[in-house]
Design a protein around this motif. Structure first.
Motif, PDB file in Angstrom:
ATOM      1  N   LEU A  81       0.835  -1.204   0.000  1.00 20.26           N
ATOM      2  CA  LEU A  81       0.000   0.000   0.000  1.00 20.26           C
ATOM      3  C   LEU A  81       0.866   1.250   0.000  1.00 20.26           C
ATOM      4  O   LEU A  81       0.594   2.203  -0.737  1.00 20.26           O
TER       5      LEU A  81
ATOM      6  N   LEU B 119      -7.170  -3.167  -1.349  1.00 23.35           N
ATOM      7  CA  LEU B 119      -6.395  -3.905  -0.353  1.00 23.35           C
ATOM      8  C   LEU B 119      -7.008  -5.284  -0.164  1.00 23.35           C
ATOM      9  O   LEU B 119      -8.165  -5.409   0.238  1.00 23.35           O
TER      10      LEU B 119
ATOM     11  N   GLU C  64      -4.381  -1.664  10.272  1.00 20.52           N
ATOM     12  CA  GLU C  64      -4.342  -1.598   8.807  1.00 20.52           C
ATOM     13  C   GLU C  64      -5.732  -1.329   8.236  1.00 20.52           C
ATOM     14  O   GLU C  64      -5.868  -0.565   7.266  1.00 20.52           O
TER      15      GLU C  64
ATOM     16  N   ALA D  37      -6.705   2.059   6.084  1.00 23.29           N
ATOM     17  CA  ALA D  37      -7.251   1.952   4.729  1.00 23.29           C
ATOM     18  C   ALA D  37      -8.570   2.691   4.619  1.00 23.29           C
ATOM     19  O   ALA D  37      -8.836   3.406   3.643  1.00 23.29           O
TER      20      ALA D  37
ATOM     21  N   VAL E  30      -9.272   3.822   0.662  1.00 22.94           N
ATOM     22  CA  VAL E  30      -8.857   2.668  -0.136  1.00 22.94           C
ATOM     23  C   VAL E  30      -9.943   1.595  -0.064  1.00 22.94           C
ATOM     24  O   VAL E  30     -10.517   1.345   1.004  1.00 22.94           O
TER      25      VAL E  30
ATOM     26  N   LEU F 200     -11.320  -2.147   0.196  1.00 29.07           N
ATOM     27  CA  LEU F 200     -10.744  -3.341   0.804  1.00 29.07           C
ATOM     28  C   LEU F 200     -11.731  -4.492   0.733  1.00 29.07           C
ATOM     29  O   LEU F 200     -12.949  -4.298   0.826  1.00 29.07           O
TER      30      LEU F 200
ATOM     31  N   SER G 101     -14.488   4.319   1.285  1.00 31.65           N
ATOM     32  CA  SER G 101     -13.948   3.014   0.903  1.00 31.65           C
ATOM     33  C   SER G 101     -15.058   2.058   0.468  1.00 31.65           C
ATOM     34  O   SER G 101     -16.059   1.894   1.181  1.00 31.65           O
TER      35      SER G 101
END
Length: 451
Positions: free
Chosen positions: A92, A107, A116, A120, A125, A127, A148
């Motif tokens: 990442l 992710l 983590e 994220a 991000v 995931l 996200s």
């Protein structure tokens, strides 16, 4: 990087690149091993991927960073329109440092910590949760209005290919929720029904050694599950499908087979609705984008005979070609022989081993291979090694990571750009605790040495 063939885009030839690399002094007696990336070849591979999916209304193509975890390569891929798939905090960080926008990063790590997950989500991000317990973790820390996209990885359990370690949809795979286990499918549907922020399904059947019909069947299973979930909740909650990666690479010759067009055709043959725009799609191809756009060159240091067979000792072994050394039948590499000036060798062909520098007997990248007879100072090339090989170094014997160069045609010659410089001896020592050299001496050691 290869000689063009009927099904292969025109690429910078290994022979031409190698001759220029020798002339420029970036491979030779004092620099005995290096990796090379064909920049235009990478662009052409990405273009082939985009072309194959051109009729799909909404798709984000991400590159699996593990396949080539070098920031300049990731930045090149970003320039071509790729996103990144990352499998941990280090990858990442690399994707972010390469300039990837968080919304173009996925992710997929199977063992994410709470920290983590929180980071994220804070970045925005996307995931994919690996299991149902992880969904609880995400729900506990997910801020309201998080940008996200959150998905759940499922294992369709459609079986494995010819390489067990590369098959991720087997009965006992460590990845995802095993859909065919008793009660698992119902638990997945219920997990979505209870979490309106859960909007994506992720499936990845495998890559090398997995035939396209097997891959397509696994992805079709995820599509059918998405349809079932949406019917159960009464609206389109699942809006996107992450198809993973999984295009095998032909390591036998220069031909690109299968192609991305073959992949699309295989998917549509099994489940036409998967690519019709009903769902936004994400792909995570890695090896297939880089493998044939790179090679490793290594100088032959010594040549000797053992048991009636010639053995060439080079500087490219298990520290670079780890999979090939430990699983030679699953990961065979083409090896070509070149003179010290980089030109192809024309000496008589003999059976010989091409071995590496690591201090164990199995460090051989090519066994009993027919090659022009190698001699000290010659150069061997490990072909189709643009993915995983020079970018994912194994630090056995504290051997230094090799330099990696990008190469391209410019004004009638081959030019090079340093992607990663060779690791220095000082850097090796620093990685091995140099700054803490006295940590086990003095009172700490004395107190623990008492009877």
């Amino acid at each position: 990087m290869s000689t063009p063939s009927r099904n292969t885009p025109s690429r910078l030839s290994v022979e031409r690149a190698l001759r220029h690399a020798v002339a420029d002094g970036i491979i030779g007696p004092d620099r005995p091993v290096a990796g090379f990336v064909d920049v235009q070849g990478v662009r052409d591979s990405v273009a082939a991927l985009h072309a194959a999916f051109a009729h799909v209304p909404d798709v984000l193509h991400t590159f699996a960073v593990k396949a080539c975890s070098l920031v300049p390569v990731l930045r090149l891929l970003r320039e071509t329109g790729m996103g990144c798939e990352v499998a941990g905090p280090g990858e990442l960080r690399l994707a972010l440092d390469a300039g990837l926008a968080p919304e173009r990063i996925v992710l997929d790590a199977p063992a994410k910590t709470r920290t983590e997950i929180r980071e994220a989500l804070a970045l925005g991000v996307a995931l994919n949760a690996d299991n149902l317990d992880e969904l609880d973790r995400i729900g506990a820390v997910r801020p309201p209005g998080s940008a996200s996209v959150v998905g759940l990885r499922v294992n369709p359990q459609v079986g494995g290919g010819s390489i067990g370690a590369m098959s991720t949809a087997t009965r006992h795979s460590k990845f995802g929720v095993a859909l065919r286990d008793p009660g698992a499918r119902e638990r997945v549907v219920d997990a979505f029904a209870r979490r309106p922020w859960l909007t994506r399904l992720h499936a990845h059947v495998g890559s090398q050694g997995c035939p396209l019909p097997l891959i397509a069947e696994g992805l079709a299973a995820a599509y059918r599950l998405a349809e079932e979930i949406n019917e159960r909740v009464g609206h389109r909650q699942v809006t996107s499908l992450d198809l993973g990666g999984g295009l095998p690479v032909n390591f036998a010759d220069d031909t690109v087979a299968p192609t991305y067009a073959d992949y699309v055709a295989a998917v549509e043959a099994v489940e036409p609705g998967l690519l019709d725009g009903r769902y936004r799609l994400v792909t995570e191809f890695g090896r297939s984008l880089l493998a044939k756009n790179g090679f490793v060159a290594a100088v032959v240091e010594y040549v000797k005979d053992a048991g009636g067979r010639r053995v060439a000792l080079t500087h490219a072994g298990a520290q670079i070609a780890t999979r090939t050394v430990f699983m030679p039948d699953a990961w065979p590499l083409r090896v070509s022989a070149h003179r010290p000036d980089g030109s192809p060798k024309r000496t008589p062909v003999v059976r010989q081993d091409v071995a590496g520098p690591c201090c164990f007997a199995g460090d051989v990248v090519a066994h009993d291979r027919e090659l022009p007879e190698l001699a000290e100072g010659d150069i061997v090339v490990l072909r189709d090694t643009g993915a995983y090989y020079f970018s994912t170094h194994w630090a056995y014997n504290s051997l230094p990571r090799p330099a990696v160069y990008g190469c391209a045609e410019a004004d009638g010659r081959v030019v090079f750009a340093t992607i990663r410089r060779a690791q220095t001896m000082r850097e090796i020592s620093e990685e091995s605790g140099l700054d803490q050299a006295d940590a086990l001496l003095g009172s700490f050691a004395a107190e623990r040495s008492l009877p």
